[in-house]
Scaffold this motif. Structure first.
Motif, PDB file in Angstrom:
ATOM      1  N   LEU A 251       0.855  -1.194   0.000  1.00  0.00           N
ATOM      2  CA  LEU A 251       0.000   0.000   0.000  1.00  0.00           C
ATOM      3  C   LEU A 251       0.880   1.229   0.000  1.00  0.00           C
ATOM      4  O   LEU A 251       1.830   1.309   0.774  1.00  0.00           O
ATOM      5  CB  LEU A 251      -0.855   0.065   1.271  1.00  0.00           C
ATOM      6  N   LEU A 252       0.552   2.203  -0.841  1.00  0.00           N
ATOM      7  CA  LEU A 252       1.338   3.432  -0.907  1.00  0.00           C
ATOM      8  C   LEU A 252       0.593   4.579  -0.259  1.00  0.00           C
ATOM      9  O   LEU A 252      -0.550   4.877  -0.616  1.00  0.00           O
ATOM     10  CB  LEU A 252       1.604   3.786  -2.366  1.00  0.00           C
ATOM     11  N   SER A 253       1.253   5.194   0.719  1.00  0.00           N
ATOM     12  CA  SER A 253       0.693   6.391   1.352  1.00  0.00           C
ATOM     13  C   SER A 253       1.797   7.424   1.398  1.00  0.00           C
ATOM     14  O   SER A 253       2.417   7.661   2.425  1.00  0.00           O
ATOM     15  CB  SER A 253       0.189   6.040   2.751  1.00  0.00           C
ATOM     16  N   VAL A 254       2.106   7.976   0.229  1.00  0.00           N
ATOM     17  CA  VAL A 254       3.323   8.775   0.078  1.00  0.00           C
ATOM     18  C   VAL A 254       3.033  10.217  -0.331  1.00  0.00           C
ATOM     19  O   VAL A 254       3.882  10.886  -0.889  1.00  0.00           O
ATOM     20  CB  VAL A 254       4.282   8.109  -0.940  1.00  0.00           C
ATOM     21  N   GLY A 255       1.827  10.667  -0.014  1.00  0.00           N
ATOM     22  CA  GLY A 255       1.538  12.073  -0.254  1.00  0.00           C
ATOM     23  C   GLY A 255       0.421  12.289  -1.253  1.00  0.00           C
ATOM     24  O   GLY A 255       0.003  11.361  -1.963  1.00  0.00           O
ATOM     25  N   LEU A 256      -0.053  13.505  -1.270  1.00  0.00           N
ATOM     26  CA  LEU A 256      -1.206  13.887  -2.092  1.00  0.00           C
ATOM     27  C   LEU A 256      -0.829  15.085  -2.948  1.00  0.00           C
ATOM     28  O   LEU A 256       0.001  15.896  -2.550  1.00  0.00           O
ATOM     29  CB  LEU A 256      -2.385  14.253  -1.183  1.00  0.00           C
ATOM     30  N   ILE A 257      -1.454  15.176  -4.122  1.00  0.00           N
ATOM     31  CA  ILE A 257      -1.185  16.319  -5.000  1.00  0.00           C
ATOM     32  C   ILE A 257      -2.514  16.948  -5.380  1.00  0.00           C
ATOM     33  O   ILE A 257      -3.433  16.251  -5.822  1.00  0.00           O
ATOM     34  CB  ILE A 257      -0.518  15.917  -6.332  1.00  0.00           C
ATOM     35  N   PRO A 258      -2.640  18.270  -5.248  1.00  0.00           N
ATOM     36  CA  PRO A 258      -3.879  18.935  -5.672  1.00  0.00           C
ATOM     37  C   PRO A 258      -4.209  18.619  -7.130  1.00  0.00           C
ATOM     38  O   PRO A 258      -3.317  18.519  -7.975  1.00  0.00           O
ATOM     39  CB  PRO A 258      -3.558  20.423  -5.493  1.00  0.00           C
ATOM     40  N   GLU A 259      -5.494  18.442  -7.386  1.00  0.00           N
ATOM     41  CA  GLU A 259      -5.964  18.101  -8.736  1.00  0.00           C
ATOM     42  C   GLU A 259      -6.347  19.402  -9.437  1.00  0.00           C
ATOM     43  O   GLU A 259      -7.362  20.003  -9.107  1.00  0.00           O
ATOM     44  CB  GLU A 259      -7.200  17.188  -8.594  1.00  0.00           C
ATOM     45  N   ASN A 260      -5.522  19.852 -10.353  1.00  0.00           N
ATOM     46  CA  ASN A 260      -5.777  21.173 -10.937  1.00  0.00           C
ATOM     47  C   ASN A 260      -5.676  21.227 -12.455  1.00  0.00           C
ATOM     48  O   ASN A 260      -5.386  22.273 -13.025  1.00  0.00           O
ATOM     49  CB  ASN A 260      -4.817  22.199 -10.294  1.00  0.00           C
ATOM     50  N   GLU A 261      -5.967  20.117 -13.132  1.00  0.00           N
ATOM     51  CA  GLU A 261      -5.889  20.093 -14.587  1.00  0.00           C
ATOM     52  C   GLU A 261      -6.809  21.142 -15.228  1.00  0.00           C
ATOM     53  O   GLU A 261      -6.471  21.748 -16.227  1.00  0.00           O
ATOM     54  CB  GLU A 261      -6.286  18.717 -15.137  1.00  0.00           C
ATOM     55  N   LEU A 262      -7.985  21.326 -14.632  1.00  0.00           N
ATOM     56  CA  LEU A 262      -8.958  22.221 -15.270  1.00  0.00           C
ATOM     57  C   LEU A 262      -8.530  23.684 -15.225  1.00  0.00           C
ATOM     58  O   LEU A 262      -8.632  24.388 -16.225  1.00  0.00           O
ATOM     59  CB  LEU A 262     -10.343  22.038 -14.639  1.00  0.00           C
ATOM     60  N   ILE A 263      -8.032  24.138 -14.068  1.00  0.00           N
ATOM     61  CA  ILE A 263      -7.608  25.541 -14.050  1.00  0.00           C
ATOM     62  C   ILE A 263      -6.325  25.727 -14.861  1.00  0.00           C
ATOM     63  O   ILE A 263      -6.081  26.783 -15.421  1.00  0.00           O
ATOM     64  CB  ILE A 263      -7.465  26.134 -12.622  1.00  0.00           C
ATOM     65  N   GLU A 264      -5.544  24.658 -14.955  1.00  0.00           N
ATOM     66  CA  GLU A 264      -4.354  24.716 -15.800  1.00  0.00           C
ATOM     67  C   GLU A 264      -4.791  24.886 -17.261  1.00  0.00           C
ATOM     68  O   GLU A 264      -4.237  25.682 -18.015  1.00  0.00           O
ATOM     69  CB  GLU A 264      -3.537  23.441 -15.620  1.00  0.00           C
TER      70      GLU A 264
END
Lengths: 324, 120
Positions: A251-264
Motif C-alpha cells: 500500500l502506498l501512502s506517500v503524499g497527495l497532489i492537488p488536482e488542478n488540470e482544469l484551471i491549468e
C-alpha cells in the motif's frame, strides 16, 4: 449558452462548504457539479472517526460529517445539485463544459469555484524499482475497496509511507483479519498525525520503520516480497542493512497532489512543485473570478480546516459577483 | 510510583501526557491541554477503550456496504471479537444515518449504529 452566477466543481467537503457560504453571502444562483452519484466526496469512504472535532466539537465519522453538509445543501433552493456531472473543459472566461449521462452541457459562469480535491501519489512518482505485479495499491484505493466495495484486496500487507491514510489503512486491514507486516517510512518521523501512529499502528503492534525505504518489489503475477533498506539522512541506502519482507500487497501512502488540470487548462498558473495554484491570497487563482478551495488549493491535514477555509471561498466568489 | 508517557488521541493535537501511576491507579497527569486529555489518560491506564468503526454488508438499498460505528468506545481487548460479530451482519432493510443496527452490541451496553444512509 446558459449563464449561471456561480458554478462549483466538486461536491465534497470543500464544494459543499463553499456552496453554503456563497448562499449565505447572497449568491442566488449556484450550480454544484459532482462527478459521483453521491455528494460527500472522499468522506464517504473515510468510515473512521476523527472528523468534526474542531468544526462541530463532536467526534464524527467521514460519512456523518458529510451528511451534515449534504442536508444543508439540499435544503437551500438556490443551490442546484447536478450529480454524475464530470467537467471536461474550463476556459479563462469561465465557460465550462461537463458530461452528464446522455448530455454534454456548456455553461458560462460569472464566477467559478474549483473544489476538486487531490490525488494520491503513485509508485511511479516515488520511484520504487522492481516488477509490476498485481497487489500494489494506493492507500485510498484500498480504503474504497474495503469500505465501499466490501472487498479485501490483500492478506499480508506492507505499507509504504506513514501518511494518515496509510496508518488508517494499516488498522483497517488488521481489523479485517489481514496481517500488516510493516509500515516503512523514509523520513525520521511520521507524516501523519501522531494520534494515528498511536491508535492505528501501536495499538496493534505493527512494526513502524523510520529511516527505511523499499528498494525493490518482487513478484511475477502477484506481489511476493519487498526488499527494505535503512537510509541515511540524505535518503541514501546504507549497505548491508537490507532485509526481505514477504507479502502479497503493497500500500502506498506517500503524499497527495492537488488536482488542478482544469484551471491549468484555463491558463491559471500552478506551482510546479506542489501543483497548487499560484495565488496572492487564500482560495484565489491567477485568473480573476476563478477560485479554488480545499485540497485542490492546498493539501490539508483535516477536513474541518477544509470546511473552514472553503467557506471563505464562497464569500470571495459572492463579493466578486457583486462587484461585476 | 512510575511515570508513563502516552500520547492523547482525543484530537489532532496529540498532546504528550506524563502519567504518574502506582498499582494501576493514576496519581497525576501532566501535559494535557484540555480536560479530555486527563480523562483519556485515566481510561488508557486503567481500561483502554476505542470507538470501533467498520462497514457491514447490506442486502437492501443502493449501497453494498453500510458504514457503522459503536456509539460509545468499547474495551480495546474486545475489538477483534467485535469485528467477528460485524462480519456476520447482513442488513435486510435499507438504513438511514444513525439507525441502530444492534441495540446491545456484544452485550457491552453500547449500540452499533449506521453512519450513512444506504438508499440514494
Amino acid at each position: 449558452m446558459r449563464e449561471r452566477d456561480l458554478v462549483i466543481v466538486g461536491g465534497g467537503p470543500a464544494g459543499m462548504a463553499a456552496a453554503i457560504s456563497a448562499h449565505e453571502n447572497g449568491v442566488k444562483d449556484i450550480l454544484l457539479l459532482e462527478r459521483d452519484q453521491y455528494l460527500g466526496g472522499i468522506l464517504n469512504q473515510c468510515v473512521h472517526t476523527g472528523f468534526g472535532i474542531e468544526y462541530f466539537k463532536e467526534v464524527l465519522t467521514g460519512p456523518e460529517y458529510a451528511e451534515r453538509f449534504v442536508k444543508k445543501v439540499r435544503d437551500i433552493p438556490s443551490i442546484e445539485i447536478s450529480l454524475r456531472s464530470f467537467v471536461v473543459r474550463l476556459s479563462r472566461d469561465r465557460v465550462l463544459t461537463y458530461l452528464k449521462p446522455g448530455i454534454l452541457e456548456t455553461i458560462k459562469a460569472k464566477a467559478v469555484i474549483m473544489a476538486t480535491g487531490c490525488r494520491e501519489k503513485t509508485r511511479e512518482m516515488v520511484h520504487i524499482p522492481g516488477t509490476r505485479p498485481a497487489g500494489i495499491f494506493s492507500a485510498g484505493l484500498a480504503q474504497k475497496l474495503i469500505n465501499v466495495e466490501g472487498l479485501l484486496p490483500g492478506k499480508e500487507v506492507v505499507v509504504v509511507g506513514s501518511g494518515d491514510i496509510g496508518l488508517i489503512m494499516a488498522r483497517r486491514f488488521t481489523l479485517e483479519g489481514a496481517k500488516v507486516k510493516a509500515v516503512i517510512e523514509i523520513q525520521a518521523e511520521t507524516r501523519g498525525l501522531i494520534r494515528n501512529v498511536v491508535q492505528c499502528v501501536e495499538d496493534f503492534d505493527i512494526p513502524l520503520y523510520f529511516n527505511h525505504k523499499i528498494s525493490r518489489i518482487y513478484g511475477s503475477d502477484r506481489v511476493e516480497k519487498v526488499h527494505v533498506v535503512r537510509v541515511d539522512k540524505d535518503h541514501n541506502e546504507i549497505s548491508g542493512s537490507g532485509f526481505d519482507i514477504t507479502c502479497d500487497t503493497v500500500l502506498l501512502s506517500v503524499g497527495l497532489i492537488p488536482e488542478n488540470e482544469l484551471i491549468e487548462m484555463a491558463g491559471a498558473e500552478l506551482d510546479r512543485k506542489t501543483n497548487s495554484p499560484v495565488s496572492d491570497g487564500l482560495n484565489k487563482t491567477s485568473i480573476p473570478g476563478i477560485f479554488a478551495c480545499g485540497n485542490s488549493f492546498k493539501v490539508y491535514d483535516i477536513a474541518d480546516s477544509v470546511t473552514r477555509d472553503s467557506e471563505l471561498a464562497g464569500k470571495l466568489a459572492a463579493e466578486y459577483i457583486r462587484g461585476l | 510510583m512510575k511515570t508513563k508517557n502516552i500520547i492523547c488521541i482525543e484530537c489532532p493535537q496529540g498532546c504528550l501526557l506524563s502519567v504518574d501511576h502506582e498499582n494501576c491507579k493514576v496519581l497525576n497527569i501532566r501535559g494535557a491541554k484540555c480536560p479530555k486529555g486527563t480523562a483519556y489518560a485515566i481510561t488508557e491506564m486503567e481500561d483502554p477503550v476505542r470507538i470501533l468503526t467498520s462497514a457491514v454488508l447490506s442486502e437492501a438499498g443502493a449501497l453494498k456496504m453500510a458504514p457503522v460505528r459503536t456509539n460509545k468506545p468499547i474495551p480495546k481487548k474486545d475489538l477483534f471479537r467485535a469485528m467477528d460479530e460485524i462480519k456476520k451482519i447482513r442488513l435486510k432493510v435499507p438504513v438511514r444515518p444513525g439507525d441502530v443496527i444492534d441495540a446491545d452490541f456484544l452485550g457491552l451496553g453500547v449500540k452499533l449504529i449506521s453512519t450513512r444512509g444506504t438508499t440514494s
